[in-house]
Every structure is written in structure tokens, then in C-alpha cells.
Design an enzyme around this catalytic site. Structure first.
Site, mmCIF file in Angstrom:
data_model
loop_
_atom_site.group_PDB
_atom_site.id
_atom_site.type_symbol
_atom_site.label_atom_id
_atom_site.label_comp_id
_atom_site.label_asym_id
_atom_site.label_seq_id
_atom_site.Cartn_x
_atom_site.Cartn_y
_atom_site.Cartn_z
ATOM 1 C CE1 TYR A 73 49.560 28.842 30.197
ATOM 2 C CE2 TYR A 73 49.259 31.102 31.071
ATOM 3 C CZ TYR A 73 49.428 30.258 29.949
ATOM 4 O OH TYR A 73 49.574 30.862 28.645
ATOM 5 C CE LYS A 111 44.460 34.705 44.834
ATOM 6 N NZ LYS A 111 45.647 35.360 44.619
ATOM 7 C CG ASN A 131 47.645 31.340 47.506
ATOM 8 O OD1 ASN A 131 47.904 30.882 48.531
ATOM 9 N ND2 ASN A 131 48.565 31.358 46.490
ATOM 10 C CG ASP A 178 49.101 34.618 45.960
ATOM 11 O OD1 ASP A 178 49.590 33.894 45.193
ATOM 12 O OD2 ASP A 178 47.702 35.107 46.297
ATOM 13 C CB ALA A 217 47.896 40.865 43.312
HETATM 14 P P1 NAP Z 1 41.821 42.493 41.923
HETATM 15 O O1 NAP Z 1 41.701 42.255 43.543
HETATM 16 O O2 NAP Z 1 40.640 42.478 41.015
HETATM 17 O O3 NAP Z 1 42.347 44.024 41.926
HETATM 18 C C1 NAP Z 1 42.919 44.532 40.822
HETATM 19 C C2 NAP Z 1 43.135 45.967 41.047
HETATM 20 O O4 NAP Z 1 43.662 46.618 39.731
HETATM 21 C C3 NAP Z 1 42.040 46.828 41.671
HETATM 22 O O5 NAP Z 1 42.494 47.771 42.602
HETATM 23 C C4 NAP Z 1 41.546 47.742 40.717
HETATM 24 O O6 NAP Z 1 41.325 49.110 40.937
HETATM 25 C C5 NAP Z 1 42.988 47.899 39.783
HETATM 26 N N1 NAP Z 1 42.778 48.303 38.297
HETATM 27 C C6 NAP Z 1 41.843 47.643 37.376
HETATM 28 N N2 NAP Z 1 42.147 48.273 36.405
HETATM 29 C C7 NAP Z 1 42.663 49.494 36.466
HETATM 30 C C8 NAP Z 1 42.888 50.380 35.681
HETATM 31 N N3 NAP Z 1 42.739 50.857 34.557
HETATM 32 N N4 NAP Z 1 43.906 51.561 36.511
HETATM 33 C C9 NAP Z 1 44.146 51.542 37.666
HETATM 34 N N5 NAP Z 1 43.815 50.342 38.494
HETATM 35 C C10 NAP Z 1 43.418 49.396 37.804
HETATM 36 O O7 NAP Z 1 42.954 41.386 41.188
HETATM 37 P P2 NAP Z 1 44.124 40.961 42.077
HETATM 38 O O8 NAP Z 1 43.902 39.647 42.581
HETATM 39 O O9 NAP Z 1 44.658 41.928 43.169
HETATM 40 O O10 NAP Z 1 45.396 40.627 41.068
HETATM 41 C C11 NAP Z 1 45.731 41.754 40.201
HETATM 42 C C12 NAP Z 1 46.559 41.349 38.915
HETATM 43 O O11 NAP Z 1 47.808 40.613 39.266
HETATM 44 C C13 NAP Z 1 45.619 40.085 37.967
HETATM 45 O O12 NAP Z 1 45.996 40.512 36.572
HETATM 46 C C14 NAP Z 1 46.215 38.887 38.299
HETATM 47 O O13 NAP Z 1 46.555 38.171 37.390
HETATM 48 C C15 NAP Z 1 47.799 39.245 38.611
HETATM 49 N N6 NAP Z 1 48.385 38.370 39.675
HETATM 50 C C16 NAP Z 1 49.345 37.718 39.272
HETATM 51 C C17 NAP Z 1 49.778 36.729 40.146
HETATM 52 C C18 NAP Z 1 51.122 35.868 39.719
HETATM 53 O O14 NAP Z 1 51.368 34.854 40.249
HETATM 54 N N7 NAP Z 1 51.865 36.284 38.618
HETATM 55 C C19 NAP Z 1 49.219 36.291 41.349
HETATM 56 C C20 NAP Z 1 48.194 37.267 41.916
HETATM 57 C C21 NAP Z 1 47.893 38.056 40.952
HETATM 58 P P3 NAP Z 1 39.714 49.406 41.530
HETATM 59 O O15 NAP Z 1 39.685 48.806 42.585
HETATM 60 O O16 NAP Z 1 39.639 51.022 41.145
HETATM 61 O O17 NAP Z 1 38.849 48.643 40.373
#
Ligand code: NAP
Length: 291
Positions: free
Chosen positions: A19, A70, A91, A106, A134
Site C-alpha cells: 500500500y 532491511k 526501512n 518503524d 518487526a
Molecule cells: P520476519 O522478519 O519474517 O519475522 C516474522 C516472525 O514471525 C519470525 O520470528 C517467525 O518465527 C514468526 N512466525 C512466523 N510464523 C509463525 C508461527 N506460525 N508461529 C510463531 N511465530 C511465527 O517478518 P517481520 O518483518 O518481523 O514482520 C512480521 C509481521 O509484521 C509481518 O506480517 C509484517 O507484514 C508485519 N509488519 C507490519 C508493519 C506495519 O507497518 N503495520 C511493519 C513491519 C512489519 P521464526 O523465526 O521461527 O520463523
């Protein structure tokens, strides 16, 4: 003669769904400023260096950076802001006459919707689910903007989370305790519960899980704040459960807008017209959800 347009863009992989173009192009249109925001899908991390060298040569005004780059961009930047440096993740990139500076919006974007609850949060324990970028931004935001008793980091792989904190050389001022994500009883201690995993995202329930906390577990109560970083849907199954329990809820759209607002100012020096951008974003999300 029309003024030359300055280019902004999102660096990521498979980010056509984003978006961010809508957010920033709407803001530029409203303000009548000559910028255009697009997406740059980079398939291979080995191409990041070339992409940033090219950006300098072409005078691209700036970027957002998202999953999975990132951290990858950091070695190729000329300077890092203090926040970006604290978690070694970027970011937002600003190109000033060929000098690339990495920022992290962020952190403040995450904190923004919580600031109104500062008194309620100070001195308490908060819980964050997830061990990725995140989650790290959320830890840093709690450190910077709140004085806490403890941060519980709920993860499925504690060793991986320890490595993540150690590799970053991360020094938290509030103690971070790593907890297994199935030790759910501990969320009762938390004044704020944050979902920083993709669980709850529309169309992503491959494992049959739509909420990081089982929605019928009765562990959430009306004194808590539940903050889901997922913004598609706006009200995730976790937030629905939190609303039913009488908790305060914060949707990921607040962080999405909060970080975008700050990136926009870094690039343009202007304030984003937030309420009109929010209305355009909600309209677009509504349209997409009915497709
Ligand atoms: P990331 O680096 O891929 O990290 C995702 C984390 O979620 C990892 O620690 C992963 O665990 C964990 N995870 C995934 N599936 C899981 C499950 N079934 N059970 C438990 N833990 C699980 O992603 P990220 O950048 O941190 O982003 C995470 C989320 O936040 C995404 O959906 C992203 O779109 C959202 N986000 C939103 C904003 C916003 O502006 N609203 C900003 C940033 C991020 P493992 O390490 O064990 O795989």
C-alpha cells in the site's frame, strides 16, 4: 514546462501488493509536489549493492525498504541514523546529492499509537510475539519511549531469538526475557500484547492458525492493550478476540501510517496530510477486501 519528477520507491521482494505507493502518491498529489513512488522488486540479495549504486547515479530521491532487505542494505549506505544504527535495520533511505542515509521509522511509527497510554504502560511488563525485524523494532520502541519492568519475547525458537539479539549487538535498557510462544499463561502479566508475526494475515492461514493466541483461550482481559502489526484485515482474528474481551485494540494500519508519515517528511521535508491519506487507504483496503 512541467517540473522533473523525483522518484521514490519501495525495495523488497514480491512487494506488488504494497500500500506504500498509494499512501505516498496520495500525499504528493494532495500537496501538489513533484514526486512519484513506485515499487522495485529485487529478486536476489546480491543485487542490492548494484541497485543502490544505480540509485545514486540516477538520483533517485529515496526508498522504503521491506522484507527481506532491511538488514541487507545497511553495508551499502554512507550513513545510518541513530535509530537505524541501534537495531542495524533500515526501512527508509534518503539520497542527498549521492549520499545515502539509512533511517528506521518503524520504531517511532510503532510507538506512535501507544504514546497516549504512556502512564498505563510505564513500569509494567509487555509481551511481543515474533522474533523478526518487526519484533526488534517494537523492542526498541518500548525502550525508547517507555520505561518498562520487562519485555517478554514470545518465539517458537528461543535459540534463534537469542542469536538475533546477539548478532544485532542489541542492548536493551529494559530486560528482554525470551519465552516459548506456547507458554501462553504469561500473557496475563502483560499490559500490552503485540503480534509481530504474520499470523492473522488474510489468505495466510496455511497452517490453520489465524491468531497467535487461541481466540477462545480467555487469557486476554479488559485491562490490556492488544496491538496487531498485521493490517490486512484491519480487524484480525486476534483483535476480534481482544475486542470481545474488552481490551483496547490497535490495528497495524496505525504503524503503517505512522512509519510512512515519518519517511515522507525525511524525503520531502513536508508533513503528510495524514487524515486524507488514511481515508484513501481505508477506501482502497475496503475495495480490495470485497474483490
Ligand atoms: P520476519 O522478519 O519474517 O519475522 C516474522 C516472525 O514471525 C519470525 O520470528 C517467525 O518465527 C514468526 N512466525 C512466523 N510464523 C509463525 C508461527 N506460525 N508461529 C510463531 N511465530 C511465527 O517478518 P517481520 O518483518 O518481523 O514482520 C512480521 C509481521 O509484521 C509481518 O506480517 C509484517 O507484514 C508485519 N509488519 C507490519 C508493519 C506495519 O507497518 N503495520 C511493519 C513491519 C512489519 P521464526 O523465526 O521461527 O520463523
Amino acid at each position: 514546462m512541467t517540473k522533473a519528477i523525483k522518484i521514490l520507491g519501495l525495495i523488497g521482494r514480491a512487494v506488488d501488493y504494497s500500500y506504500s505507493p498509494l499512501i505516498h502518491n496520495t500525499a504528493c498529489d494532495i500537496l501538489g509536489i513533484p514526486y512519484y513512488y513506485t515499487v522495485f522488486n529485487i529478486a536476489d540479495p546480491d543485487m542490492i549493492h548494484d541497485a543502490l549504486r544505480g540509485a545514486k547515479a540516477l538520483g533517485i530521491a529515496g526508498f522504503n525498504v521491506t522484507i527481506p532487505y532491511k538488514k541487507n542494505v545497511v553495508p551499502f549506505l554512507d550513513e545510518l541514523s541513530e535509530e537505524a544504527s541501534s537495531i542495524k535495520a533500515v526501512n527508509t533511505i534518503v539520497n542527498q546529492h549521492g549520499k545515502l542515509t539509512g533511517h528506521n521509522t518503524d520504531i517511532a511509527g510503532f510507538a506512535s499509537p501507544l504514546l497516549g497510554y504512556k502512564e498505563r504502560i510505564t513500569g509494567t511488563t509487555v509481551g511481543i510475539f515474533g522474533g523478526g525485524g518487526a519484533a526488534l523494532a517494537a523492542i526498541e520502541a518500548f525502550n525508547r519511549f517507555f520505561s518498562l519492568k520487562e519485555i517478554l519475547l514470545f518465539v517458537r525458537d528461543p535459540q534463534k531469538a537469542r542469536n538475533m539479539l546477539n548478532e544485532t549487538g542489541y542492548k536493551a535498557s529494559s530486560p528482554v526475557t525470551i519465552v516459548r510462544s506456547d507458554e501462553l499463561e504469561k500473557i496475563r502479566e502483560c499490559s500490552v500484547i503485540v503480534n509481530a508475526t504474520p499470523i492473522g494475515t488474510r489468505g495466510r492461514d496455511k497452517e490453520g492458525i489465524t491468531s497467535i493466541i487461541p481466540i477462545d483461550c480467555e487469557l486476554i482481559n479488559e485491562t490490556q492493550i492488544v496491538y496487531d502489526m498485521v493490517y490486512n484485515p484491519l480487524v484480525t482474528p486476534l483483535l476480534q478476540a481482544a475486542q470481545r474481551a474488552g481490551a483496547k485494540t490497535i490495528s497495524g494500519i496505525e504503524m503503517l501510517i505512522g512509519q510512512a508519515e515519518r519517511s515522507f517528511t525525511l524525503w520531502t521535508g513536508m508533513q503528510m496530510p495524514v487524515s486524507r491519506v488514511r481515508a484513501a487507504l481505508l477506501h482502497e483496503m475496503q475495495m480490495k477486501s470485497t474483490e
